[in-house]
Design a protein around this motif. Structure first.
Motif, short mmCIF file in Angstrom:
data_model
loop_
_atom_site.label_atom_id
_atom_site.label_comp_id
_atom_site.label_asym_id
_atom_site.label_seq_id
_atom_site.Cartn_x
_atom_site.Cartn_y
_atom_site.Cartn_z
N GLU A 133 3.30 11.07 4.06
CA GLU A 133 1.97 11.28 3.49
C GLU A 133 1.27 9.95 3.24
N LEU A 160 -2.12 8.67 4.95
CA LEU A 160 -3.29 8.33 4.13
C LEU A 160 -3.82 6.95 4.48
N VAL A 161 -2.89 5.99 4.55
CA VAL A 161 -3.29 4.61 4.86
C VAL A 161 -3.91 4.53 6.26
N PHE A 219 -0.14 -0.57 -12.51
CA PHE A 219 0.21 -1.87 -11.92
C PHE A 219 -0.52 -3.04 -12.59
N ARG A 233 -11.17 5.29 9.26
CA ARG A 233 -12.28 5.98 8.61
C ARG A 233 -13.61 5.90 9.37
N GLN A 285 0.84 -1.20 0.00
CA GLN A 285 0.00 0.00 0.00
C GLN A 285 0.87 1.25 0.00
N ASN A 293 -5.30 7.02 7.98
CA ASN A 293 -6.61 7.67 7.96
C ASN A 293 -7.68 6.74 7.39
N GLY A 294 -7.28 5.96 6.39
CA GLY A 294 -8.21 4.97 5.84
C GLY A 294 -8.58 3.93 6.88
N VAL A 332 -3.31 -2.08 -6.09
CA VAL A 332 -3.39 -2.36 -4.66
C VAL A 332 -4.66 -1.75 -4.06
N TYR A 347 2.48 1.71 -3.39
CA TYR A 347 1.47 2.16 -4.36
C TYR A 347 1.28 3.68 -4.22
N CYS A 348 1.12 4.15 -2.99
CA CYS A 348 0.95 5.59 -2.75
C CYS A 348 2.18 6.37 -3.20
N PRO A 396 -8.13 0.16 1.87
CA PRO A 396 -9.43 0.28 2.55
C PRO A 396 -9.58 1.63 3.24
N GLY A 397 -10.77 2.18 3.17
CA GLY A 397 -11.08 3.40 3.92
C GLY A 397 -10.64 4.69 3.25
N VAL A 398 -9.81 4.59 2.20
CA VAL A 398 -9.35 5.81 1.54
C VAL A 398 -10.13 6.00 0.24
#
Ligand SMILES: Nc1ncnc2c1ncn2[C@@H]1O[C@H](COP(=O)(O)OP(=O)(O)OP(=O)(O)O)[C@@H](O)[C@H]1O
Ligand SMILES: [Mg+2]
Lengths: 506, 251
Positions: free
Chosen positions: A468, A472-473, B86, A479, A455, A475-476, B90, A458-459, B93-95
């Motif tokens: 950052e 972000l992850v 990709f 959520r 993850q 915060n997800g 990926v 990827y970001c 979750p939640g974003v």
């Protein structure tokens, strides 16, 4: 940037804040004329308790109530069952009462300001918001077009410095004032409800608070009234070596509704500071209270030096049928957090919800969770806890769910997720479940995971830097809880998540 | 634009060499395709170029406009204009998908010293581009890739590419899992981005995609190396005869 520049900025910020506070009625409360000293003498004894009571112009019954608590407290010992490690607190080495220092004395303490803390406040936009909120500006800039109003009771060190929107609230019949004012102006309500949810003798820290609380907020929402705006208390510890002991009492009468926000900040200090608050919510038939906290007390530095010791007792009593409470907390600060906002589901069909984000970074330790005490029939509770640990921090979820024999057909659902960043931190889940009838059901789900490298990659491959990406992850991950917060707070909470995890990766 | 020179890559954790002297050059404005049997190292190449952890470059170099990519952090490569669609996008979750896109766009703008886009501007752009790819508003709100179908994930990658406007686009099997209509949409999206200043490296198993996106050069990769390069006819040859003859011929 040179150090001088930092100080200049800080000075400006402080001046504006203090001026705003002064402009909103400090004189009315008479700091400048009435009070000569900033602190009551260090230490705790019956005289100090009497002094606090006297400073607040309290009636005799209140002084007695405090003294009773103090005598009780002397017989008690500090609880040690939490998964927390901290040196013995010397309760005689604290100030139990402080008034905000006057402007002239301010610059002395500016030398102690760490530019990093200043940067944090700037990023958070706290100085600006502080002013806006204290000045009673409508909504924040993120707020929807019409702008939601928030009424604020600001508590600096131990003293409530002002409450906004009082007149407008009064029109609706809502009482929102400092607790010391309530003791003087609404003694019948205070006498009836103070200590009725968290009794004087409840626990070591609550009993201490009962003896020495110097101020806090009071809310009464009359039957059938939907409070026309969000109510908020903004706590700030300024003075050094000062324990802060606020007392909040909220009463939602039959069929009423109120949403209450609580925000906390404190400047950086090398020494640990004690904070032991008590919050009592009384919720009557068909009434509903939402209580949200964004706690950002100073967590200590990267080496674990300083920070607030936060020992808080928060409890809601859903006293009558269909009463409803929702606790939402974002706990990012404090060196030590000891906090279990609880719901007593006494009324039939009453409901309790607890949404929590607890972030512990560096050397922070958090032992937090909730208690759901099901006493009435058909009661419902829901717990969603998101714990994030980074650095060398320890994060414990401790939760109790009990279904008493009469709480037939009741339900609890608990979801408890832990996220680890790095490999030197810890997450612990300690659920206690007691079901004493056959028709009730308790469901508990728990997960522990690490921040996923795929993850993050990827970001980052999309241009975000590592911090950052983590923010972000995370915060997800949080959520569900962030969504439970009122809009104004959700934005602040999101940036807080990012800030409190800075330096946790790489 | 992109120049890969004698690249040797092994896994960090184990002693396994995956790229064994791979060389390749994609000039500005061109589209190159890479085809090759499963396990030949195509995805590994795309990951190494974009800076994923877990690989060790033992020899060779890869540069973007003369600057070595290998020293840069993944986000620096992105800011320099590199993008990877990709093979397996990926899930986060939640974003929200929109939040993710906006954070990414603004992070790159910040890195390049540009102002962040206001929410209004951003929304306008993202809605227009999503419409072209037939990505509906609902999908923009949902968490990134969570519960997306295979084809939806691929379209979402192309949406990100369209939003970020990279100069060097690597697409790893973006066509796999796409239905006929989605393939057309994605190809149109890519063709709309074709530009004298933008290059593409398209990894695929199927000639079909290359009917829509006409490549300038096709490379055949096997066992960590480019074994043959040629025009679009090379893809047709693979489609018809498989890799057997080509690989035997390359030795
Ligand atoms: N982390 C890893 N651990 C072990 N083996 C790996 C790892 N990453 C890649 N490999 C191996 O390296 C080789 C190349 O893999 P890669 O994914 O790059 O192939 P590919 O050409 O993209 O294949 P496909 O066409 O199936 O997508 C394979 O044999 C794969 O198993
Ligand atoms: Mg692959």
């Amino acid at each position: 940037m040179t150090e001088t520049t930092d100080l200049d900025v800080r000075e400006g910020v402080d001046r504006e804040t203090v001026e705003t506070v002064q402009n909103m009625g400090s004189y009315k409360y008479g700091w400048d004329t009435e009070i000569e000293m900033d602190y009551a003498p260090k230490g705790l004894n019956e005289d100090i308790v009497r002094l606090i009571s006297e400073k607040n112009n309290e009636p005799e019954w209140m002084t007695e109530w405090r003294l009773e608590a103090f005598r009780r407290w002397q017989t008690m010992t500090e609880p040690k069952w939490a998964m927390l490690n901290y040196p013995e607190i010397d309760f005689q080495d604290q100030y139990y009462y402080a008034r905000p220092k006057s402007m002239e004395e301010k610059p002395k303490s500016l030398d102690e300001v760490d530019p990093k803390l200043l940067a944090t406040y700037e990023k958070l936009g706290i100085p600006l918001k502080e002013q806006m909120i204290l000045a009673g500006v409508e909504g924040a800039d993120e707020a929807p077009a019409e702008g939601r109003k928030v009424a604020v009771d600001a508590v600096f060190d131990s003293v409530s410095v002002g409450t906004t929107f009082k007149d407008e609230l009064a029109k609706a019949g809502v009482i929102f004032c400092s607790i010391s004012e309530a003791i003087r102006e609404h003694p019948e309500l205070v006498k009836k409800y103070l200590g009725s949810v968290v009794p004087q003798s409840d626990n070591f820290f609550a009993t201490l608070n009962s003896a020495v609380f110097s101020d806090g907020s009071f809310v009464y929402v009359p039957p059938g009234v939907r409070c026309p705006m969000e109510l908020s208390t903004y706590f700030r510890i300024n003075a050094e070596n000062t324990g802060q002991f606020e007392r909040t009492l909220i009463i939602a009468d039959k069929g009423s509704y109120v949403s209450y926000l609580e925000g906390c900040t404190a400047p950086q200090r090398d020494t640990n500071q004690l904070h032991a608050a008590v919050v009592e919510l009384v919720i009557l038939e068909d009434a509903e209270v939402k209580y949200s906290t964004v706690q950002n007390w100073f967590p200590g530095d990267e080496e674990g030096k300083g920070g607030i010791y936060n020992f808080v007792t928060k409890r809601a009593d859903c006293r009558e049928a269909r009463a409803k409470v929702m606790w939402t907390q974002v706990e990012t600060g404090s060196a030590i957090t000891w906090k279990y906002p609880s719901c007593i589901l006494r009324g039939d069909e009453s409901q309790g919800e607890f949404y929590s984000i607890a972030i512990a970074n560096n050397f922070q330790q958090a032992d937090t969770g909730t208690k759901m005490i099901h006493l009435g029939k058909n009661t419902r509770s829901r717990i969603v806890s998101k714990g994030i640990s980074a650095g060398k921090a320890q994060n414990t979820y401790r939760g109790l769910v009990t279904m008493h024999p009469k709480a037939t057909n009741s339900r609890n659902y608990t979801q408890c997720d832990s996220l680890l960043i790095g490999d030197q931190c810890g997450a612990h889940t300690v659920p206690y479940i007691e079901v004493k009838n056959t028709s009730s059901r308790v469901e508990h789900e728990a997960t522990t995971s690490k921040v996923d490298d795929d993850q993050l990659f990827y970001c980052r491959s999309r241009g975000m830097d590592e911090e950052e990406a983590v923010a972000l992850v995370v915060n997800g991950f949080c959520r569900e809880v962030l969504q439970a917060l009122p809009m104004e707070f959700a934005m602040e909470a999101q940036s807080l998540v990012a800030i409190s995890l800075e330096g946790s990766v790489g | 634009m992109l120049k890969i020179d004698n690249l040797h890559v092994k896994l960090e954790e184990e002693d396994k060499q995956i790229l064994k002297g791979l060389s390749l050059e994609v000039p500005a404005g061109q589209v190159h395709a890479i085809m090759g049997p499963n396990g030949s190292g195509k995805s590994t190449l795309s990951y190494v170029l974009s800076g994923r952890d877990g690989y060790e470059v033992t020899d060779g170099d890869a540069t973007l406009d003369g600057e070595s990519l290998l020293e840069m952090e993944p986000e620096e490569r992105a800011a320099a204009g590199l993008f990877l669609a990709f093979q397996y996008p990926v899930e986060i979750p939640g974003v929200g998908n929109m939040t993710f896109l906006r954070t990414a766009v603004n992070a790159q703008r910040k890195a390049r010293g540009q102002d962040e886009l206001s929410s209004g501007e951003f929304l306008k752009i993202v809605r227009a581009k999503a419409k072209d790819l037939q990505i509906d508003a609902e999908m923009l709100k949902r968490p990134v890739n969570v519960g997306f179908s295979g084809g939806e994930k691929k379209r979402n990658e192309i949406l990100q590419m369209a939003m970020l406007e990279p100069r060097m686009c690597i697409m790893d099997e973006t066509d796999s899992g796409l239905d006929v209509d989605a393939m057309r949409l994605v190809s149109e999206g890519v063709n709309a981005l074709r530009d004298a200043g933008r290059s593409f490296l398209v990894i695929t198993h199927y000639q079909r995609l290359l009917n829509h996106i006409k490549p300038d050069v096709v490379h055949i990769m096997s066992n960590g190396r480019i074994v043959k390069s040629g025009g679009p006819e090379l893809a047709l040859e693979v489609e018809e005869n498989g890799y057997g003859d080509l690989l035997a011929e390359a030795g």
